[in-house]
Structure formats: structure tokens, C-alpha cells
Design a protein around this motif. Structure first.
Motif, PDB file in Angstrom:
ATOM      1  N   ASN A   1     -60.604  24.381  52.708  1.00  0.00           N
ATOM      2  CA  ASN A   1     -61.369  23.298  52.061  1.00  0.00           C
ATOM      3  C   ASN A   1     -62.456  23.819  51.135  1.00  0.00           C
TER       4      ASN A   1
ATOM      5  N   ASP B   1     -46.377  14.590  54.701  1.00  0.00           N
ATOM      6  CA  ASP B   1     -47.368  13.537  54.441  1.00  0.00           C
ATOM      7  C   ASP B   1     -48.762  13.970  54.897  1.00  0.00           C
ATOM      8  N   ARG B   2     -48.783  14.690  56.015  1.00  0.00           N
ATOM      9  CA  ARG B   2     -50.085  15.117  56.550  1.00  0.00           C
ATOM     10  C   ARG B   2     -50.766  16.078  55.562  1.00  0.00           C
TER      11      ARG B   2
ATOM     12  N   VAL C   1     -50.174  16.266  52.294  1.00  0.00           N
ATOM     13  CA  VAL C   1     -50.518  15.530  51.072  1.00  0.00           C
ATOM     14  C   VAL C   1     -51.814  14.741  51.292  1.00  0.00           C
ATOM     15  N   GLN C   2     -51.928  14.134  52.465  1.00  0.00           N
ATOM     16  CA  GLN C   2     -53.135  13.343  52.755  1.00  0.00           C
ATOM     17  C   GLN C   2     -54.362  14.253  52.816  1.00  0.00           C
ATOM     18  N   HIS C   3     -54.208  15.388  53.508  1.00  0.00           N
ATOM     19  CA  HIS C   3     -55.336  16.334  53.631  1.00  0.00           C
ATOM     20  C   HIS C   3     -55.790  16.785  52.239  1.00  0.00           C
TER      21      HIS C   3
ATOM     22  N   ARG D   1     -55.068  15.477  49.072  1.00  0.00           N
ATOM     23  CA  ARG D   1     -55.483  14.483  48.080  1.00  0.00           C
ATOM     24  C   ARG D   1     -56.824  13.844  48.451  1.00  0.00           C
ATOM     25  N   SER D   2     -57.097  13.755  49.737  1.00  0.00           N
ATOM     26  CA  SER D   2     -58.387  13.171  50.116  1.00  0.00           C
ATOM     27  C   SER D   2     -59.543  14.122  49.772  1.00  0.00           C
ATOM     28  N   ARG D   3     -59.199  15.375  49.459  1.00  0.00           N
ATOM     29  CA  ARG D   3     -60.230  16.346  49.064  1.00  0.00           C
ATOM     30  C   ARG D   3     -60.110  16.755  47.603  1.00  0.00           C
TER      31      ARG D   3
ATOM     32  N   TYR E   1     -42.532  10.701  47.432  1.00  0.00           N
ATOM     33  CA  TYR E   1     -43.822  11.290  47.041  1.00  0.00           C
ATOM     34  C   TYR E   1     -44.242  10.910  45.623  1.00  0.00           C
TER      35      TYR E   1
ATOM     36  N   GLN F   1     -47.763  11.396  43.850  1.00  0.00           N
ATOM     37  CA  GLN F   1     -48.664  12.215  44.675  1.00  0.00           C
ATOM     38  C   GLN F   1     -48.487  13.710  44.455  1.00  0.00           C
TER      39      GLN F   1
END
Ligand code: G3I
Length: 451
Positions: free
Chosen positions: A76, A106-107, A109-111, A113-115, A157, A160
Motif C-alpha cells: 500500500n 475480485d478481492r 481488484v477491490q483492494h 482500486r479502493s487505493r 471485469y 476495472q
């Protein structure tokens, strides 16, 4: 009473200090520190790459390690791009025919894109990591199953994924320049372009890449073969946007001195280039620095992804090829990379065969790189805007033109400057250049004159 000459007019000193401090604070959050009177220097790989023309610096991620806080802290903090190391491969996403398992992908991609991290999808069509049901298929059944996989996954996807590795590793190693034999290749030579067309249709906004290893050395037959495929795709309108050079540098395949030529030559075809899986045996700082400088020197080189975070995360951990040691400490190569990124574009990487600027009523000469052998290479030049012309071509000594065709050449005293005049055989002429020890220089057009 002495006058404070350094004091800015009209702004009290305490307020000025507060403004400077809050600016430092803001930039520190973004990964950069600005000290009064000094230039900004980004302090993380992603932030620094972003300052270099919006590039990225990314890493492969193993989703099961997202629970490891030491791992996630580095991820991160340092990176602004991720690639799933295994979770978006065919066997992971469609373990049984028709049953898709997008959970881990998906997990990630979520991790990401949310950052604000961009995601590279890896990989839609590949001879390896096929689920058992696909390995046993052939012919039209396999072709349709492959296209269905591309369509389903790229659709899931859609919006994304910034870049898809649509096809991975489809060429043979060695001197043949041939396609790799595989069940996909045996469905017909057009399987690659079919995959690209299906991906474009499913996600028109994703950039579509061909990705491979051992295509780093410009003179290698495999590099040349991939180059010719991309050139052919561009000529025929097959939707390809980028080439990924995996760049796993190891004992058998080291960083080559002509890497920048490879990057710029692909870029000259009108595609972006990406360094997609970088790792270097024993992580020598020089080689890492060279890779960064080569990418920064080529404006179409959009970013670098290292293939893992800590040495202990690497697929070849016994070679310690990454930027962080097993304890998550920055290695010397990390500092070399960050310094190179902060130093900016070293220049000289865009020798894109620039067409000459046509004078009013003049002509334009455009270079197309041709075949390359170990000791020589071909070049062709196409003239537009005139039917009789003379074109001045400059080569770099000790290179020497050894043969020409479809024009009448004359030479200056140095032998490095050739004037080629039309001889009625058309608007394209060509020539062979001996490298004579310099494998990276390429000819430049100096002028194109009508008549
Ligand atoms: O997760 C299972 C584990 O449950 C099991 O106990 C273990 C025993 O075999 O296997 C584990 O899966 C392994 C997986 O990595 C996760 O560690 C697979 O066997 C192993 O084959 C897989 O290797 C991956 C390899 O691709 C497979 O193709 C590497 O992690 C991955 O780094 C590597 O990445 C490739 C790129 O996709 C393409 N370019 C080359 C690059 C390096 O080979």
C-alpha cells in the motif's frame, strides 16, 4: 534595527512557516517531501513513477498474502499498480467449464482500486495454467472455449482493468522465430488475433497487450518474431495497444545492452510498452537502474511491474531478485530504482523514425525497421508526396550500409550519409546495414526533396 531581507513582503513570518509546514504535510501524504528551497523528491516508487509522465510502478500480488500486514504495508505504501500473480489465470477463474470463480480476482481488484492502484489483468489466453478440461480440448471446441473465456472474463471485469495481457508467451524460444506449439496454436495461426478481437469487444476501454519473456534483446529471433506479429497486427487493424516485456533477468537471460532499442522499436510501431514481470537475479543495482532509465527514456514505456514484493515472495526466491528482503527491508536496488525514478528521463530513447517535415509541396520519408540478424539489419523507407525524390539517410559509424535496393545511392566522403534517388521502381527503397559492433543505433532520415 536590521531589516530581514529574506522575508516575503506582505506575509507575517509565522504564517509563512505554517504554510510551508502544511505544504510539506500534504506532499508527504502523497509520497513526496518538499523542503523549502529544494526540489521535490518522491519517497515511494509509485509516487515517483507517477511524477514521470504519469507512469506506474507496480508489483505482482498473491491474494492470500493480503492478510499479512508486513506485506500489505509495503504494497500500500510503495506501489500504484498491481497484477494478480496467479488469481486471474485460466485455471483459477474457470476451474470447471462454465463455472467461474472470480472471488480472489475480485478481492485484488477491490483492494487495488479502493487505493487508487491500477490493475493489470493476467492473462486471458495462455498455453500454461489451463484447467484440466481445457488441456484435453482441441480444434474448434477449444477455439470456442478460449474465446468464451476471454469474453466472460473481460466482460466481468469491464471498466476495472487498465491493461489485459490478452495472450501470454505464444512464441518459441531459440532461433526459429516460430510460434510455440500448443493446443491453442493448433487451432489455427489466427488464434491470437481472434483473442484480441474478443477482448476488445468485451471491454472496449481496456488496453490490450501481448506479453512474453525473452523478448528483451532486440537481436533475438524471438523478439524479432513478436515485433513482426505486432507490426502485422497494426497494419491489418487487429486491436492491439501494447506489448509487455516480462523481463525476468536471470543467469540465462541477462539485462541486454540494447534493451532501450527494443522498447523504442516496439513503441515506434504505435503501441505502448510495459515492463510487466521484472526481477533480476541477485538484484544488482546497476541492472535495476538501467531498466528504469531505459523505460523513462521511451515515452511510450508506461510503467514497470516487479514480480513480487519481498525476495521471500518471489517465484525464484533462492535468487533474491526483488527490491525488498525477506524481512521487508529496502535493498540497495530499491534505492537505485527510486533515485533513477526521481532523476527523471535520461533522454535518447525516442529515436522513433520521425518522418521528415515536408516543405510546402515537398515529400515525406518514413522508415520501417526490417529483419534483424546477429550482425546486420534491414531498413525500408517509403516516400510519400512525390514520385521523383531524393532522400538523405544518416547512419551511425561504425555501422555501414552494405547493400541497397530500389533506388540510386550516392555517398558523402564519410560514408555515413547516403543520398538515395528514385530510379522509377516505386516509392519504397531499402538497404542493409552492418552493425560492426554497434547493435543499437538505427538510421535517421535527414531530408526528403522532390525531384
Ligand atoms: O497454491 C498451491 C498450493 O496450495 C500447493 O500446495 C502448491 C504445491 O504445488 O502449489 C500452489 O500453487 C502454486 C502457485 O504458483 C502458488 O504458489 C503452483 O503450483 C505454481 O505452479 C504456481 O507458480 C506460478 C507460475 O507462474 C505458474 O505458471 C508462480 O507463482 C508465478 O509467479 C508464475 O508467474 C509466471 C507468469 O504468470 C508468466 N510469466 C512467467 C512467470 C514466472 O514463471
Amino acid at each position: 534595527m536590521t531589516k530581514d531581507s529574506s522575508r516575503a513582503p506582505g506575509r507575517p513570518r509565522r504564517l509563512r512557516a505554517a504554510l510551508v509546514l502544511s505544504a510539506v504535510g500534504l506532499l508527504a501524504v502523497a509520497g513526496a517531501v518538499v523542503l523549502p528551497g529544494s526540489a521535490s523528491a518522491a519517497t515511494t516508487l509509485g509516487a515517483s513513477a507517477a511524477e514521470q509522465g504519469g507512469r506506474y510502478f507496480g508489483t505482482a500480488v498473491a491474494v492470500n498474502k493480503l492478510n499479512d500486514s508486513a506485506y500489505t504495508t509495503i504494497l500500500n505504501r510503495e506501489f500504484n499498480q498491481v497484477t494478480a500473480e496467479n488469481e486471474m489465470k485460466i485455471d483459477a477463474l474457470q476451474p470447471q467449464q462454465g463455472q467461474f470463480n472470480f472471488g480472489n480476482g475480485d478481492r485484488l481488484v477491490q483492494h487495488a482500486r479502493s487505493r487508487g492502484m491500477q490493475v493489470r489483468g493476467h492473462t486471458l489466453a495462455w498455453h500454461s495454467q489451463q484447467p484440466g478440461w481445457m488441456q484435453n480440448m482441441s480444434g474448434t471446441t477449444l477455439r470456442n472455449a478460449m474465446l468464451n473465456h476471454v469474453t466472460q472474463v473481460a466482460t466481468h471485469y469491464r471498466g476495472q482493468i487498465a491493461w489485459w495481457d490478452v495472450v501470454n508467451e505464444a512464441f518459441q524460444d531459440g532461433s526459429s522465430g516460430a510460434r510455440r506449439d500448443s493446443n491453442l496454436q493448433r487451432t489455427g495461426n489466427d488464434w491470437i488475433e481472434a483473442a484480441f478481437r474478443a477482448a476488445r469487444q468485451a471491454d472496449p476501454n481496456a488496453q490490450l497487450c501481448y506479453n512474453d519473456y525473452n523478448i528483451d534483446n532486440w537481436t533475438d529471433a524471438k523478439t524479432q518474431a513478436v515485433y513482426r506479429m505486432v507490426q502485422d497486427f497494426k497494419n491489418r487493424g487487429v486491436p492491439i495497444d501494447c506489448v509487455g516485456l516480462q523481463s525476468h533477468f536471470t543467469g540465462g537471460s541477462n539485462y541486454p545492452g540494447n534493451y532501450r532499442t527494443t522498447l523504442s522499436s516496439f513503441a515506434a510501431l504505435g503501441v505502448d510498452v510495459h515492463i510487466t514481470e521484472l526481477d533480476i537475479r541477485n538484484a544488482p543495482s546497476d541492472a535495476y537502474r538501467n531498466v528504469v532509465n531505459d523505460c523513462l527514456a521511451v515515452s511510450r514505456c508506461k510503467g514497470i511491474t516487479v514480480w513480487g514484493i519481498r525476495d521471500s515472495d518471489s517465484w525464484r526466491s533462492n535468487e533474491s531478485p526483488l527490491l525488498f528482503d525477506g524481512n521487508g527491508n529496502k535493498k540497495a536496488a530499491y534505492n537505485a530504482v527510486l533515485t533513477a525514478l526521481n532523476s527523471g528521463n535520461p533522454g535518447g530513447g525516442d529515436p522513433t523514425p520521425a518522418p521528415t517535415t515536408p516543405a510546402p509541396g515537398g515529400c515525406t520519408a518514413t522508415i520501417t525497421p526490417g529483419q534483424v540478424w546477429g550482425d546486420r539489419y534491414n531498413t525500408s523507407v517509403t516516400v510519400s508526396g512525390a514520385s521523383t525524390w531524393s532522400v538523405v539517410v544518416v547512419i551511425t559509424a561504425p555501422q555501414r550500409i552494405s547493400a541497397t535496393w530500389s533506388g540510386n545511392p550516392t555517398w558523402d566522403g564519410s560514408g555515413n550519409v547516403m543520398t538515395m534517388r528514385s530510379n522509377g521502381s516505386g516509392n519504397t527503397f531499402g538497404f542493409t546495414t552492418m552493425m560492426n559492433g554497434n547493435s543499437s543505433a538505427r538510421p535517421q532520415i535527414r531530408s526528403c526533396t522532390v525531384g
